[in-house]
Write a protein that holds these residues in place. Structure first.
Motif, PDB file in Angstrom:
ATOM      1  N   UNK A  49       0.828  -1.217   0.000  1.00  0.00           N
ATOM      2  CA  UNK A  49       0.000   0.000   0.000  1.00  0.00           C
ATOM      3  C   UNK A  49       0.858   1.261   0.000  1.00  0.00           C
ATOM      4  N   UNK A  50       2.073   1.162  -0.480  1.00  0.00           N
ATOM      5  CA  UNK A  50       2.920   2.362  -0.486  1.00  0.00           C
ATOM      6  C   UNK A  50       2.567   3.298  -1.636  1.00  0.00           C
ATOM      7  N   UNK A  51       1.757   2.800  -2.580  1.00  0.00           N
ATOM      8  CA  UNK A  51       1.245   3.640  -3.660  1.00  0.00           C
ATOM      9  C   UNK A  51      -0.273   3.496  -3.704  1.00  0.00           C
ATOM     10  N   UNK A  52      -0.988   4.509  -4.189  1.00  0.00           N
ATOM     11  CA  UNK A  52      -2.437   4.366  -4.328  1.00  0.00           C
ATOM     12  C   UNK A  52      -2.826   3.191  -5.220  1.00  0.00           C
ATOM     13  N   UNK A  53      -2.063   2.931  -6.292  1.00  0.00           N
ATOM     14  CA  UNK A  53      -2.355   1.785  -7.142  1.00  0.00           C
ATOM     15  C   UNK A  53      -2.216   0.482  -6.373  1.00  0.00           C
ATOM     16  N   UNK A  54      -1.190   0.395  -5.564  1.00  0.00           N
ATOM     17  CA  UNK A  54      -1.008  -0.799  -4.759  1.00  0.00           C
ATOM     18  C   UNK A  54      -2.176  -1.046  -3.836  1.00  0.00           C
ATOM     19  N   UNK A  55      -2.695   0.025  -3.230  1.00  0.00           N
ATOM     20  CA  UNK A  55      -3.847  -0.122  -2.350  1.00  0.00           C
ATOM     21  C   UNK A  55      -5.078  -0.572  -3.136  1.00  0.00           C
ATOM     22  N   UNK A  56      -5.276   0.000  -4.306  1.00  0.00           N
ATOM     23  CA  UNK A  56      -6.418  -0.402  -5.126  1.00  0.00           C
ATOM     24  C   UNK A  56      -6.340  -1.871  -5.536  1.00  0.00           C
ATOM     25  N   UNK A  57      -5.118  -2.376  -5.710  1.00  0.00           N
ATOM     26  CA  UNK A  57      -4.921  -3.752  -6.188  1.00  0.00           C
ATOM     27  C   UNK A  57      -4.494  -4.714  -5.089  1.00  0.00           C
ATOM     28  N   UNK A  58      -4.693  -4.341  -3.831  1.00  0.00           N
ATOM     29  CA  UNK A  58      -4.148  -5.097  -2.702  1.00  0.00           C
ATOM     30  C   UNK A  58      -4.620  -6.544  -2.690  1.00  0.00           C
ATOM     31  N   UNK A  59      -5.821  -6.808  -3.190  1.00  0.00           N
ATOM     32  CA  UNK A  59      -6.357  -8.157  -3.125  1.00  0.00           C
ATOM     33  C   UNK A  59      -5.640  -9.171  -3.977  1.00  0.00           C
ATOM     34  N   UNK A  60      -4.856  -8.703  -4.962  1.00  0.00           N
ATOM     35  CA  UNK A  60      -4.187  -9.633  -5.879  1.00  0.00           C
ATOM     36  C   UNK A  60      -2.685  -9.758  -5.635  1.00  0.00           C
ATOM     37  N   UNK A  74      -3.443   9.624  17.997  1.00  0.00           N
ATOM     38  CA  UNK A  74      -2.516   8.587  17.557  1.00  0.00           C
ATOM     39  C   UNK A  74      -3.164   7.496  16.729  1.00  0.00           C
ATOM     40  N   UNK A  75      -4.477   7.537  16.569  1.00  0.00           N
ATOM     41  CA  UNK A  75      -5.168   6.538  15.752  1.00  0.00           C
ATOM     42  C   UNK A  75      -4.983   6.861  14.276  1.00  0.00           C
ATOM     43  N   UNK A  76      -4.917   5.822  13.451  1.00  0.00           N
ATOM     44  CA  UNK A  76      -4.796   6.045  12.017  1.00  0.00           C
ATOM     45  C   UNK A  76      -6.031   6.753  11.480  1.00  0.00           C
ATOM     46  N   UNK A  77      -5.820   7.710  10.584  1.00  0.00           N
ATOM     47  CA  UNK A  77      -6.924   8.322   9.869  1.00  0.00           C
ATOM     48  C   UNK A  77      -7.605   7.269   8.980  1.00  0.00           C
ATOM     49  N   UNK A  78      -8.866   7.463   8.617  1.00  0.00           N
ATOM     50  CA  UNK A  78      -9.643   6.396   7.979  1.00  0.00           C
ATOM     51  C   UNK A  78      -8.988   5.727   6.780  1.00  0.00           C
ATOM     52  N   UNK A  79      -8.410   6.481   5.866  1.00  0.00           N
ATOM     53  CA  UNK A  79      -7.854   5.843   4.673  1.00  0.00           C
ATOM     54  C   UNK A  79      -6.677   4.940   5.028  1.00  0.00           C
ATOM     55  N   UNK A  80      -5.928   5.297   6.059  1.00  0.00           N
ATOM     56  CA  UNK A  80      -4.769   4.492   6.443  1.00  0.00           C
ATOM     57  C   UNK A  80      -5.197   3.272   7.249  1.00  0.00           C
ATOM     58  N   UNK A  81      -6.237   3.414   8.041  1.00  0.00           N
ATOM     59  CA  UNK A  81      -6.790   2.248   8.717  1.00  0.00           C
ATOM     60  C   UNK A  81      -7.370   1.280   7.692  1.00  0.00           C
ATOM     61  N   UNK A  82      -7.954   1.822   6.628  1.00  0.00           N
ATOM     62  CA  UNK A  82      -8.455   0.989   5.534  1.00  0.00           C
ATOM     63  C   UNK A  82      -7.306   0.215   4.887  1.00  0.00           C
ATOM     64  N   UNK A  83      -6.182   0.881   4.654  1.00  0.00           N
ATOM     65  CA  UNK A  83      -5.022   0.214   4.067  1.00  0.00           C
ATOM     66  C   UNK A  83      -4.534  -0.920   4.970  1.00  0.00           C
ATOM     67  N   UNK A 107       4.815   6.237   3.045  1.00  0.00           N
ATOM     68  CA  UNK A 107       4.895   6.443   1.600  1.00  0.00           C
ATOM     69  C   UNK A 107       3.527   6.709   0.994  1.00  0.00           C
ATOM     70  N   UNK A 108       2.502   6.033   1.508  1.00  0.00           N
ATOM     71  CA  UNK A 108       1.163   6.250   0.984  1.00  0.00           C
ATOM     72  C   UNK A 108       0.699   7.680   1.255  1.00  0.00           C
ATOM     73  N   UNK A 109       0.952   8.174   2.451  1.00  0.00           N
ATOM     74  CA  UNK A 109       0.539   9.548   2.765  1.00  0.00           C
ATOM     75  C   UNK A 109       1.294  10.548   1.895  1.00  0.00           C
ATOM     76  N   UNK A 110       2.577  10.277   1.627  1.00  0.00           N
ATOM     77  CA  UNK A 110       3.340  11.165   0.754  1.00  0.00           C
ATOM     78  C   UNK A 110       2.786  11.136  -0.662  1.00  0.00           C
ATOM     79  N   UNK A 111       2.451   9.939  -1.147  1.00  0.00           N
ATOM     80  CA  UNK A 111       1.946   9.795  -2.512  1.00  0.00           C
ATOM     81  C   UNK A 111       0.600  10.485  -2.693  1.00  0.00           C
TER      82      UNK A 111
END
Length: 305
Positions: free
Chosen positions: A138-149, A180-189, A165-169
């Protein structure tokens, strides 16, 4: 803990500890720790001008240094970088046990990496499939979108994720909130890494906890991680290793409960039942599966040490 799909060996990977590339002092300190894996970093810890020399040093370590029972992992540079091909070619002379692969975007890139490793396994006469891939998914948005494969390929042994890296991207200003809790998109990742790994029976490996001075915060995050189903975590400071190992090691009480439950299941199965009351609760096959995993993890850790 996973069983390698290619070798059948059981790998204990509670703590995977980063060692900056070509830093002899840090390597020596890391060898003295109880880390299960040492990740020899050729990516973020090495400046572009030092990539070649760091790669040569790490290749020498793989051939000359006694790592004992520790898994030897090399974090290579991303596939689209100028250094990835040479990272694999040079380190495959005396191969590591695994490559930690950053910034993976899709399954096609995993296939490319497999082909590269296979080529050098053949070239040097190493066992086919002996080197596994630990994919950072999940270091790239594409990676997160394709995480299942990403963990589907046989050579993949673990799937991890990265918030920094994901937050930077994505241009995020932060990846955690004020508590200290992850924001929603990062908890999703994080959740999708867990699902993406376990869907293919691969290890889910939790990401780094960057505040290495906050032992309590690390312990709390590890407890949540283990409760979710992660079986290990990446560490960035030696002081984190024992905390992480403890969180992903079954306690004596957990092991005793699991062994008792397995005995109860054996008795129940002999009587033709797979669902029954145990300690005031109804238990069935999912409880059996969980108990078996606890015992297998404890056994593998005992064999390692």
């Amino acid at each position: 803990m996973t069983q390698s799909p290619n070798t059948g060996d059981t790998t204990v990977r509670r703590s995977s500890h980063f060692v900056p590339g070509a830093n002899e002092r840090m390597l020596g300190k890391s060898l003295a720790t109880d880390a299960d894996s040492l990740v020899l970093d050729l990516e973020d810890a090495v400046t572009p001008d030092n990539k070649d020399s760091a790669r040569a040093t790490v290749s020498g370590w793989l051939g000359d240094v006694d790592f004992g029972a520790k898994e030897r992992v090399v974090r290579i540079n991303p596939l689209d970088s100028p250094w990835c091909v040479d990272d694999i070619a040079e380190t495959m002379v005396s191969p590591p046990d695994a490559y930690l692969v950053p910034k993976v975007n899709n399954a096609a890139e995993v296939v490319q990496l497999d082909a590269m490793v296979t080529r050098w396994e053949t070239e040097h006469g190493h066992p086919r499939g002996g080197v596994v891939l630990l994919v950072l998914g999940t270091e790239t948005p594409q990676g997160l979108l394709n995480i299942g494969e990403l963990a589907q390929h046989d050579r993949v042994d673990a799937l991890s994720w990265g918030a920094e890296d994901l937050s930077a991207a994505m241009g995020s200003k932060a990846n955690r909130d004020a508590t200290g809790a992850y924001l929603p998109v990062f908890e999703y990742a994080r959740v999708m890494c867990l699902v993406g790994a376990t869907a293919w029976n691969k290890q889910p490996l939790d990401t780094v906890f960057v505040d290495f001075r906050d032992d309590d915060g690390l312990a709390a995050e590890c407890a949540t991680s283990a409760a979710m189903g992660f079986t290990g975590k990446i560490t960035i400071h030696p002081a984190q290793i024992d905390i992480v190992n403890a969180a992903f090691t079954p306690s004596d009480a957990e092991l005793a409960d699991a062994q008792e439950l397995l005995e109860a299941f054996a008795d129940a199965e002999a009587a033709g039942r797979m669902a029954f009351a145990h300690r005031g609760q109804m238990v069935d096959v999912p409880h059996l599966t969980r108990a078996r995993k606890i015992v297998a993890t404890a056994d593998a850790i005992a064999e390692r040490v």
